[in-house]
Design an enzyme around this catalytic site. Structure first.
Site, PDB file in Angstrom:
ATOM      1  N   GLN B 347       0.992  -1.097  -0.145  1.00  0.00           N
ATOM      2  CA  GLN B 347      -0.128   0.056  -0.104  1.00  0.00           C
ATOM      3  C   GLN B 347       0.874   1.139   0.140  1.00  0.00           C
ATOM      4  O   GLN B 347       1.693   1.158   0.875  1.00  0.00           O
ATOM      5  CB  GLN B 347      -0.820  -0.012   1.312  1.00  0.00           C
ATOM      6  CG  GLN B 347      -1.996   0.827   1.055  1.00  0.00           C
ATOM      7  CD  GLN B 347      -3.388   0.406   0.770  1.00  0.00           C
ATOM      8  OE1 GLN B 347      -3.866  -0.617   1.458  1.00  0.00           O
ATOM      9  NE2 GLN B 347      -3.883   0.587  -0.498  1.00  0.00           N
ATOM     10  N   THR B 515       1.855  -0.186   7.066  1.00  0.00           N
ATOM     11  CA  THR B 515       0.564  -0.612   6.981  1.00  0.00           C
ATOM     12  C   THR B 515       0.478  -2.323   6.967  1.00  0.00           C
ATOM     13  O   THR B 515       1.440  -2.789   6.552  1.00  0.00           O
ATOM     14  CB  THR B 515      -0.557   0.054   5.799  1.00  0.00           C
ATOM     15  OG1 THR B 515      -1.703  -0.801   5.859  1.00  0.00           O
ATOM     16  CG2 THR B 515       0.274  -0.191   4.458  1.00  0.00           C
ATOM     17  N   THR B 516      -0.301  -2.727   7.474  1.00  0.00           N
ATOM     18  CA  THR B 516      -0.481  -4.214   7.517  1.00  0.00           C
ATOM     19  C   THR B 516      -1.423  -4.686   6.229  1.00  0.00           C
ATOM     20  O   THR B 516      -2.428  -5.419   6.456  1.00  0.00           O
ATOM     21  CB  THR B 516      -1.123  -4.712   8.793  1.00  0.00           C
ATOM     22  OG1 THR B 516      -0.118  -4.313   9.801  1.00  0.00           O
ATOM     23  CG2 THR B 516      -0.788  -6.387   9.020  1.00  0.00           C
ATOM     24  N   HIS B 517      -1.502  -4.132   5.239  1.00  0.00           N
ATOM     25  CA  HIS B 517      -2.212  -4.436   3.868  1.00  0.00           C
ATOM     26  C   HIS B 517      -1.237  -5.097   2.880  1.00  0.00           C
ATOM     27  O   HIS B 517      -1.048  -4.330   1.764  1.00  0.00           O
ATOM     28  CB  HIS B 517      -2.881  -3.175   3.412  1.00  0.00           C
ATOM     29  CG  HIS B 517      -3.603  -2.475   4.514  1.00  0.00           C
ATOM     30  ND1 HIS B 517      -4.141  -1.046   4.266  1.00  0.00           N
ATOM     31  CD2 HIS B 517      -4.080  -2.618   5.622  1.00  0.00           C
ATOM     32  CE1 HIS B 517      -4.729  -0.651   5.439  1.00  0.00           C
ATOM     33  NE2 HIS B 517      -4.954  -1.451   5.988  1.00  0.00           N
ATOM     34  N   ASN B 518      -0.973  -6.206   3.345  1.00  0.00           N
ATOM     35  CA  ASN B 518       0.035  -7.149   2.474  1.00  0.00           C
ATOM     36  C   ASN B 518      -0.899  -7.806   1.604  1.00  0.00           C
ATOM     37  O   ASN B 518      -1.953  -8.388   2.088  1.00  0.00           O
ATOM     38  CB  ASN B 518       0.803  -7.995   3.157  1.00  0.00           C
ATOM     39  CG  ASN B 518       1.603  -7.443   4.250  1.00  0.00           C
ATOM     40  OD1 ASN B 518       0.902  -7.251   5.361  1.00  0.00           O
ATOM     41  ND2 ASN B 518       2.609  -6.942   4.021  1.00  0.00           N
TER      42      ASN B 518
END
Lengths: 437, 588
Positions: B347, B515-518
């Site tokens: 992201q 962010t932890t939007h992998n």
């Protein structure tokens, strides 16, 4: 039910009379109250339903134990009463009971061998059970419940409470007539009366006790019936009259509370949480409507709900909203610990966080319930309509005895609440009691 | 010695959002469902109880609810030429641990992607031509359209209890919602949260500039709510302990508040915790899975047979398990062949801080997804040809975090210790706000996941290896957003403005939290040669394996992923119930 144990106190009063009488008169089993066909067989599921409504499991199934195999410990000041094994196991259960033996246990509190059960068994109420239901229950226990060999511990109370024969004398003064007599000429309200007065044995907790520690009336013709009792320091709130939830909640809210343990006002706590979990949530919608119609009928609940003391409530809200750091300890603790869920208006959130303004546990004469909830928290039961086990955390590690007392007193005297203060010593006593359990 | 457990109809790996959703829906079919969760059991009380959970050091700084790298990690490199090294200290992203997974510790931002994002490649080709797709960019269509997914977005939003304001209901534009969103079948289940002062100031400034502010769709309840499963949420108290914390107030949408107590009532559902799945076992012809092998807390290896295997772990772990189990051919960036591991994306975020000497922002009042958003520079609003990039952002301001340590935003020139630092804290604490850009990230041939050739985990399995770096297209996108945000900031007349955006040459840095939007790695699509999963999230190669989660994203959307992840899980499980169970086979 455990408060029935206090009835034991009355035994001492009656002891001498009893000594004289029990030797002379043999124990008599109450006969069948209604005619039913000799080959009566209950409708499928009826027995299981009666077991739910009568909540047999509450006492006869121990935590982690096999269903109805007994061994549930009921603490009393005189020692522990161990519930009996009512599975059809012939040796350790009731496998050898005839229908008449079984009825005598329900109606007269008598075991097969003629000795008396402690009135923790609510035979004051069960003796109103219809013959249909007695037989459905009997057939269910004999044919559908798994026999379990489980020799439960023998109940050994201290003298003089270990003298079971004395209970017979108590029965003479405590027991009303057996059998249920419809009185409303209304099928719905009469069904409600039968569930509340007989199967559901609501009066066992919600009625006050008389001079002999018996239920002060076992049907709605008695003035005191369902006007509130006490269990282990907790209030069993009045279900009758202008101050009761029955009067102050709508029929729909009352039904929701019984079916799911929550409504827009409150969440169920204490022993009643177990009643909702194990019994009330399984009632048919029709039966719940009947219970509600009956309760509202005997309360004379009006469609128009009464107004609360708004001015006093506004003062509390203003005090909390101002958040003046110099405020008293009680309101300050409320802001620091309770406000996130219950809010400055004390209204909580409908169905999720209970209302504290007007809450029967908060304003009860007995402060034990309120103190216990502050110390230990509470958890709503999981029900079909509302599966969530919403919980309030306990604050026993966070608040001192004085802080709990000040907070509880604030709750009892804020918004439209107007109950007496809670003393620090009461908190100390509850803490010790909890530690002992 | 491997013990064999009693066979189940369905085994679910991981009990977070998607595992809970699939469990709930498949239990309705009367199937025997088992969920295996490698973390601990967790419930609101006692695990997130007040006041214990509001401990910023334990949860916000030391990550008590996150996976421990010593137990589970991956290796990371930026380019094909580098040697990947283990991610030994959590930084850039924070995979969650235990029952509820990342659904416990998220903030609650719950968007639907734009219709154009789900057919991005076609949208670009139709409107701007193939020439703007840069060399090595591997963006794809998802194989599913927004209108097909709409009922499932609606379903997830109702289950999760999302508070927001619709901007487009069945094509009719609604005042104060997002006018650029795709049509919704109805309003959000709850009205929006009240907003903090920074969000209101941003809304006012955006409106003055002709933009279209709307409330951030929030998984923080604005009122008492009962969802379709009978589960309940209470109104958010703006405690400020949301991201990285479990919610003590029953206000944040999570598997715990929205699904689990209902699921646990099902007699045909069972879950086991501290049960770590090592691999999916395949039949000799590799066409079906026979079950999974897992380790118990005591270290015993157990084979769990099942007819249907649902991978519902975190994105990285789903891909790792597929690679370890031989599900799909591993992707090779050199030959551009293979599918498993392809198209990892992240992201692109950036932000501008605004300092105001005379405004009190009360930063201790916050909610995870409090905020006001504009989509005026989102994907369907940008002329990619004119601006020279593919992508877009939503732009947002609000107070999501009221924690004291992490809320002490200071001008960058401030000394980070000692008297000057203390003086700066006095001067600036509570006097700043931030406007953020939350943007898309395209997928590329050399951004992918595979098995590391060197490092192994504690069970001797190769670690997952991530190869990822920032690319010029996405840096141009974020630089574009910088100009837009700085213009808004300037109109608000702050005393100090500071911007933080990736610029030319920026390399991926795993240390600071981003962010932890992998996403990606086991992507969905229309062609078994270019995607690992079909449009129903079913493995093309092993038909009784379905893979839930953001691993299915062929490139990253401009929004937070959870809304899409939830909708895809409902979409997939609907296909399993309707089409797969009556006749188990490859659905396409």
């Amino acid at each position: 039910m455990r408060t029935l144990l206090t009835t034991i106190l009355a035994l001492a009063v009656l002891g001498l009379i009893a000594v004289a009488l029990t030797g002379l008169v043999p124990a008599r089993k109450t006969p069948v109250q209604q005619r039913v066909a000799g080959d009566f067989t209950s409708a499928g599921g009826q027995g299981e339903y009666v077991v739910r409504v009568a909540d047999c499991a509450a006492c006869h199934t121990a935590k982690g134990g096999k269903p109805f195999a007994g061994g549930h410990a009921i603490p009393s000041p005189f020692g522990t009463i161990w519930s009996t094994n009512i599975t059809p196991d012939p040796e350790t259960g009731i496998g050898s009971y005839t229908l008449d033996d079984f009825r005598a246990a329900l109606y007269d509190g008598l075991r097969k061998d003629g000795t008396c059960l402690y009135p923790a068994m609510p035979y004051e109420n069960y003796r109103k059970m219809s013959e249909d239901d007695v037989r459905a229950l009997y057939q269910h226990f004999m044919n559908e419940v798994e026999p379990v060999s489980n020799q439960v511990k023998e109940t050994r109370l201290t003298f003089p409470f270990n003298q079971r024969w004395a209970i017979r004398a108590w029965n003479w003064v405590a027991l009303d007539d057996a059998g249920f007599k419809p009185r409303y000429n209304d099928l719905v309200r009469d069904r409600g009366a039968y569930i509340v007065e007989a199967l559901g044995h609501c009066g066992a907790c919600h009625s006050p006790r008389n001079l002999f520690s018996a239920q002060d009336g076992t049907d709605a013709t008695a003035q005191a019936f369902l006007t509130g009792g006490e269990i282990d320091g907790w209030p069993a709130p009045s279900l009758r009259g202008p101050a009761s939830a029955v009067t102050n909640w709508s029929a729909e809210e009352l039904k929701a509370f019984l079916a799911s343990g929550r409504n827009s006002h409150s969440g169920v706590t204490g022993e009643m949480a177990v009643v909702v979990q194990d019994s009330m949530q399984f009632l048919t919608s029709k039966d719940l409507d009947a219970v509600v119609a009956y309760l509202r009928g005997i309360s004379g609940a009006a469609e128009q709900l009464p107004a609360r003391n708004d001015d006093k409530a506004k003062q509390t809200i203003a005090l909390l909203n101002a958040a003046d750091p110099s405020m008293d300890l009680g309101p300050r603790l409320y802001l620091d610990n309770c406000n996130g869920c219950h809010f400055t208006n004390g209204k909580g959130a409908k169905g999720v966080f209970p209302e504290l303004d007007g809450n029967s546990i908060v304003v009860a004469r007995q402060g034990g319930g309120l103190i216990d909830v502050i110390l230990n928290g509470a958890r709503m039961p999981s029900t079909e309509s509302n599966p969530m086990r919403l919980a309030m955390p306990g604050f026993r590690d966070r608040l001192s005895d004085k802080e709990v007392a000040d907070l509880a007193t604030f709750l009892r005297q804020s918004w439209s609440n107007n109950a007496g203060p809670i003393d620090e010593t009461a908190v100390v006593a509850r803490r010790q009691k909890l530690a002992a359990h | 010695m491997v013990a064999t457990a009693k066979k189940k109809d369905v085994v679910i790996v991981g009990l977070g959002w998607t595992g809970s959703i699939v469990g709930m829906e498949l239990c309705k079919e009367g199937l025997e469902v088992l969920a295996l969760e490698r973390g601990d059991d967790r419930d609101t009380v006692p695990d997130f109880r007040y006041p214990n959970v509001a401990d910023e050091l334990k949860y916000g700084v030391r990550y008590a609810l996150m996976q421990k790298p010593r137990n589970s990690t991956l290796t990371i490199r930026r380019t094909l030429g580098e040697t990947a090294l283990p991610y030994r200290a959590l930084g850039s992203f924070l995979p969650g641990d235990g029952i509820g997974g990342a659904g416990v510790h998220w903030n609650g931002n719950t968007f639907r992607p734009m219709a154009e994002e789900l057919r991005l490649r076609s949208y670009v080709l139709e409107n701007f031509g193939e020439s703007i797709i840069s060399e090595g960019m591997t963006i794809q269509d998802w194989g599913i359209t927004y209108s097909e997914l709409e009922p499932y977005f609606d379903r997830f939003e109702k289950v999760a209890g999302i508070a927001g304001k619709a901007g487009n209901i069945n094509g009719k534009i609604v005042e104060s919602g997002n006018p650029f969103e795709a049509p919704r079948s109805g309003e959000y289940p709850m009205p929006p949260l009240p907003q903090t002062v920074d969000a209101l100031m941003f809304a006012e400034a955006a409106r003055r500039m002709g933009y279209h502010p709307y409330p951030l769709p929030s998984g923080n309840a604005s009122e008492a709510y009962t969802n379709p499963y009978g589960m309940q949420l209470g109104p958010c108290s703006f405690c400020g302990f949301c991201d990285r914390f479990g919610c003590f107030n029953y206000s944040k949408s999570s598997p715990q508040t929205c699904i689990l107590d209902a699921l646990k009532r099902k007699p045909n559902f069972e879950y086991r915790v501290n049960a770590e799945v090592l691999r999916v076992e395949l039949s000799p012809d590799h066409k079906t899975a026979t079950g999974v092998t897992y380790l118990t807390a005591e270290g015993a290896e157990v084979f769990q047979p099942a007819d249907l295997v649902i991978l519902a772990a975190y994105q990285l772990h789903n891909v790792h398990l597929m690679l370890l189990s031989g599900i799909g051919k591993p992707y090779d960036p050199v030959s551009d062949e293979g599918i498993t591991g392809k198209n990892y994306a992240y992201q692109m975020t950036g932000s501008t801080s605004l300092f105001f000497k005379d405004i009190d922002f009360n930063p201790f009042v916050g909610a995870g997804s409090n905020g006001i958003v504009i989509d005026d520079f989102a994907i369907n609003r940008i002329d990619f040809g004119a601006h020279g990039f593919i992508g877009g952002s939503y732009i947002c301001a609000g107070t999501s975090n009221g924690q004291p340590i992490r809320s002490m935003r200071l001008p960058t020139r401030t000394q980070s210790w000692g008297g000057q630092w203390k003086q700066a804290i006095k001067e600036w604490y509570g006097h700043s706000m931030s406007i953020g850009s939350h943007g898309s990230n395209m997928s590329y041939r050399d951004s992918y996941l595979d098995l590391d050739p060197t490092y192994k985990d504690r069970y001797g399995r190769p670690l997952l290896r991530m190869t990822f770096n920032w690319k010029p297209n996405d840096i141009r996108m974020t630089q574009f957003m910088k100009t837009k945000i700085e213009a808004i900031a300037k109109s608000m007349n702050p005393d100090i403005t500071e911007s933080d955006y990736k610029s030319n040459g920026a390399m991926y840095d795993v240390r600071p939290y981003q962010t932890t939007h992998n996403v990606g790695g086991a992507i969905m699509g229309t062609d078994p040669n270019t995607s690992a999963l079909n449009r129903y999230l079913q493995s093309w190669d092993v038909h009784n394996v379905f893979v839930m989660g953001a691993n299915a994203f062929p490139q990253n959307i401009q929004y937070n992923p959870t809304g899409m992840v939830g909708a895809l899980a409902y979409w997939s499980v609907a296909a399993i119930r309707k089409d797969y169970l009556p006749n188990p086979r490859s659905l396409i």
